[in-house]
Scaffold this motif. Structure first.
Motif, mmCIF file in Angstrom:
data_model
loop_
_atom_site.group_PDB
_atom_site.id
_atom_site.type_symbol
_atom_site.label_atom_id
_atom_site.label_comp_id
_atom_site.label_asym_id
_atom_site.label_seq_id
_atom_site.Cartn_x
_atom_site.Cartn_y
_atom_site.Cartn_z
ATOM 1 N N PHE A 159 0.811 -1.221 0.000
ATOM 2 C CA PHE A 159 0.000 0.000 0.000
ATOM 3 C C PHE A 159 0.843 1.269 0.000
ATOM 4 C CE2 PHE A 159 -2.644 -2.977 2.725
ATOM 5 C CZ PHE A 159 -3.397 -3.419 1.645
ATOM 6 N N GLY A 160 2.045 1.194 0.544
ATOM 7 C CA GLY A 160 2.874 2.386 0.663
ATOM 8 C C GLY A 160 2.416 3.249 1.825
ATOM 9 N N ILE A 161 3.213 4.282 2.125
ATOM 10 C CA ILE A 161 2.931 5.134 3.279
ATOM 11 C C ILE A 161 2.920 6.586 2.827
ATOM 12 C CG2 ILE A 161 3.781 5.809 5.586
ATOM 13 C CD1 ILE A 161 5.383 3.048 5.428
ATOM 14 N N PRO A 162 1.812 7.303 3.068
ATOM 15 C CA PRO A 162 1.767 8.703 2.651
ATOM 16 C C PRO A 162 2.937 9.497 3.249
ATOM 17 C CG PRO A 162 -0.388 7.967 3.403
ATOM 18 C CD PRO A 162 0.575 6.863 3.708
ATOM 19 N N LEU A 163 3.447 10.443 2.478
ATOM 20 C CA LEU A 163 4.601 11.249 2.890
ATOM 21 C C LEU A 163 4.368 11.898 4.254
ATOM 22 C CD1 LEU A 163 7.306 11.862 1.533
ATOM 23 C CD2 LEU A 163 6.327 14.020 0.732
ATOM 24 N N ALA A 164 3.133 12.356 4.487
ATOM 25 C CA ALA A 164 2.820 13.052 5.733
ATOM 26 C C ALA A 164 2.935 12.136 6.949
ATOM 27 C CB ALA A 164 1.418 13.632 5.657
ATOM 28 N N ASP A 165 2.765 10.821 6.749
ATOM 29 C CA ASP A 165 2.850 9.878 7.877
ATOM 30 C C ASP A 165 4.276 9.384 8.111
ATOM 31 O OD1 ASP A 165 -0.006 9.360 8.701
ATOM 32 O OD2 ASP A 165 -0.158 8.894 6.564
ATOM 33 N N GLN A 166 5.106 9.466 7.052
ATOM 34 C CA GLN A 166 6.439 8.840 7.139
ATOM 35 C C GLN A 166 7.283 9.285 8.335
ATOM 36 O OE1 GLN A 166 8.468 8.741 3.324
ATOM 37 N NE2 GLN A 166 6.628 7.979 2.301
ATOM 38 N N PRO A 167 7.263 10.589 8.739
ATOM 39 C CA PRO A 167 8.102 10.972 9.885
ATOM 40 C C PRO A 167 7.676 10.329 11.202
ATOM 41 C CG PRO A 167 7.321 12.915 8.693
ATOM 42 C CD PRO A 167 6.585 11.748 8.141
ATOM 43 N N TYR A 168 6.465 9.788 11.270
ATOM 44 C CA TYR A 168 5.948 9.315 12.563
ATOM 45 C C TYR A 168 5.883 7.808 12.719
ATOM 46 C CZ TYR A 168 4.517 14.142 12.260
ATOM 47 O OH TYR A 168 4.535 15.492 12.087
ATOM 48 N N ILE A 169 6.068 7.057 11.626
ATOM 49 C CA ILE A 169 5.793 5.616 11.716
ATOM 50 C C ILE A 169 6.721 4.859 12.673
ATOM 51 C CG2 ILE A 169 4.565 5.314 9.519
ATOM 52 C CD1 ILE A 169 7.264 4.289 8.425
ATOM 53 N N PHE A 170 7.889 5.465 13.007
ATOM 54 C CA PHE A 170 8.774 4.781 13.967
ATOM 55 C C PHE A 170 8.432 5.165 15.413
ATOM 56 C CE2 PHE A 170 11.195 4.704 9.992
ATOM 57 C CZ PHE A 170 11.635 3.380 9.959
ATOM 58 N N ASP A 171 7.428 6.054 15.584
ATOM 59 C CA ASP A 171 7.015 6.441 16.942
ATOM 60 C C ASP A 171 6.145 5.344 17.554
ATOM 61 O OD1 ASP A 171 8.207 8.806 16.344
ATOM 62 O OD2 ASP A 171 6.366 10.005 16.292
ATOM 63 N N LYS A 172 6.211 5.232 18.871
ATOM 64 C CA LYS A 172 5.395 4.221 19.547
ATOM 65 C C LYS A 172 3.914 4.476 19.292
ATOM 66 C CE LYS A 172 8.606 3.903 23.263
ATOM 67 N NZ LYS A 172 8.942 4.423 24.563
ATOM 68 N N PHE A 173 3.172 3.449 19.007
ATOM 69 C CA PHE A 173 1.717 3.451 18.830
ATOM 70 C C PHE A 173 1.214 4.169 17.576
ATOM 71 C CE2 PHE A 173 2.328 3.200 23.508
ATOM 72 C CZ PHE A 173 1.921 1.880 23.650
ATOM 73 N N TYR A 174 2.127 4.693 16.738
ATOM 74 C CA TYR A 174 1.638 5.397 15.542
ATOM 75 C C TYR A 174 1.242 4.388 14.469
ATOM 76 C CZ TYR A 174 1.023 8.981 12.036
ATOM 77 O OH TYR A 174 0.467 9.820 11.092
ATOM 78 N N ARG A 175 0.010 4.534 13.980
ATOM 79 C CA ARG A 175 -0.441 3.679 12.885
ATOM 80 C C ARG A 175 -1.097 4.557 11.829
ATOM 81 N NH1 ARG A 175 -3.786 -1.076 13.554
ATOM 82 N NH2 ARG A 175 -2.295 -2.032 12.134
ATOM 83 N N VAL A 176 -0.869 4.264 10.557
ATOM 84 C CA VAL A 176 -1.464 5.073 9.487
ATOM 85 C C VAL A 176 -2.960 4.780 9.425
ATOM 86 C CG1 VAL A 176 -1.460 5.506 6.994
ATOM 87 C CG2 VAL A 176 0.701 5.037 8.184
ATOM 88 N N GLN A 177 -3.756 5.849 9.351
ATOM 89 C CA GLN A 177 -5.206 5.686 9.237
ATOM 90 C C GLN A 177 -5.566 5.775 7.768
ATOM 91 O OE1 GLN A 177 -7.098 5.486 12.032
ATOM 92 N NE2 GLN A 177 -5.488 6.012 13.501
ATOM 93 N N SER A 178 -6.014 4.679 7.186
ATOM 94 C CA SER A 178 -6.509 4.763 5.811
ATOM 95 C C SER A 178 -7.444 3.598 5.581
ATOM 96 C CB SER A 178 -5.351 4.741 4.817
ATOM 97 O OG SER A 178 -4.796 3.452 4.765
ATOM 98 N N GLU A 179 -8.170 3.687 4.474
ATOM 99 C CA GLU A 179 -9.173 2.657 4.190
ATOM 100 C C GLU A 179 -8.546 1.265 4.080
ATOM 101 O OE1 GLU A 179 -11.897 2.954 0.719
ATOM 102 O OE2 GLU A 179 -12.322 4.913 1.652
#
Ligand code: ADP
Length: 230
Positions: A159-179
């Motif tokens: 699916f890939g990861i939107p650019l806006a989410d990329q800085p946060y994905i290594f943070d604890k509990f961060y999950r991308v919200q998408s369909e």
């Protein structure tokens, strides 16, 4: 430090009642036959218990890694670790008809590290690649020797990861919200574990990703220099 100790104590205390719940739900069918609805409800309870157990295991792990507990270091062969982890996860990829490839050079120099934790890093990355790639996709794990550093990458056509989410994905509990992500369960701790382990090994990890095309997670570790480096 207090927060880490708190998380570790609470996680331990949560484990034993969960083992009780799991044990007794599994015993139910032995007491007498369950109706279809009762079987469905038991399965839901077990799934819930599994999810919380995974969360607790991840929390305990991150607490230990951050505190540097149980991180005994030794000479590690990443190619052996990669092959073992990929073997363990191959059936999950096959269940989604995904192609899981490993490309290794004939000789990969060793690194100085903890093989259990490095295995966990690779398992988390490959597991995510399988989870966040649709059926029939392609996943490849590569390693090479790059100017005194060992570079490992896990690439997927997911699916890939939107650019806006990329800085946060290594943070604890961060999950991308998408369909696409709806219905895919996870704790949001896998990549935080990856980052802590790699940084504890004096390495670096990053992602390159394009939504709809795929993602590549790469980490580099210093090559073992013949002496203990920690
Ligand atoms: P979890 O998978 O348990 O949610 P992680 O910390 O492993 O937690 O990953 C954080 C988030 O980063 C995931 O929820 C997902 O949104 C995104 N992600 C991780 N790996 C991938 C990947 N290979 N492809 C697309 N998204 C990913």
């Amino acid at each position: 430090k207090m927060k880490s100790e708190f998380v570790s104590t609470v996680s331990h205390d949560l484990r034993s009642p969960l083992t009780t719940i799991k044990g007794f739900v599994q015993l139910l069918p032995k007491v007498g036959p369950l109706t279809l609805q009762q079987q469905e409800f038991s399965a839901k309870i077990l799934k819930g218990v599994e999810n919380i157990t995974e969360l607790i295991e991840d929390l305990l792990d991150i607490g230990k890694i951050e505190a540097g507990v149980g991180l005994e270091m030794d000479v590690c062969q990443l190619d052996t670790i990669i092959n073992k982890v990929v073997d363990d996860l191959r059936s999950q990829a096959e269940a989604k008809r995904q192609h899981l490839d490993v490309v290794l050079p004939p000789q990969l120099p060793p690194v100085w590290g903890n093989d259990l934790r490095l295995g966990q890093v690779i398992a988390n990355l490959v597991n995510n690649a399988i989870k966040y790639t649709p059926d029939g996709g392609l996943i490849s794990v590569r390693a090479n020797n790059n100017n005194g550093q060992i570079m490992v990458s896990v690439q997927d056509t997911g699916f890939g990861i939107p650019l806006a989410d990329q800085p946060y994905i290594f943070d604890k509990f961060y999950r991308v919200q998408s369909e696409e992500m709806e219905g895919i369960s996870g704790t949001g701790l896998g990549l935080a574990i990856v980052k802590s382990v790699i940084e504890r090994h004096n390495g670096r990890v990053w992602v390159e990703s394009e939504p709809g095309v795929g993602s590549t997670f790469t980490f580099i570790l210093p090559k073992y220099n013949g002496q203990q480096v920690d």
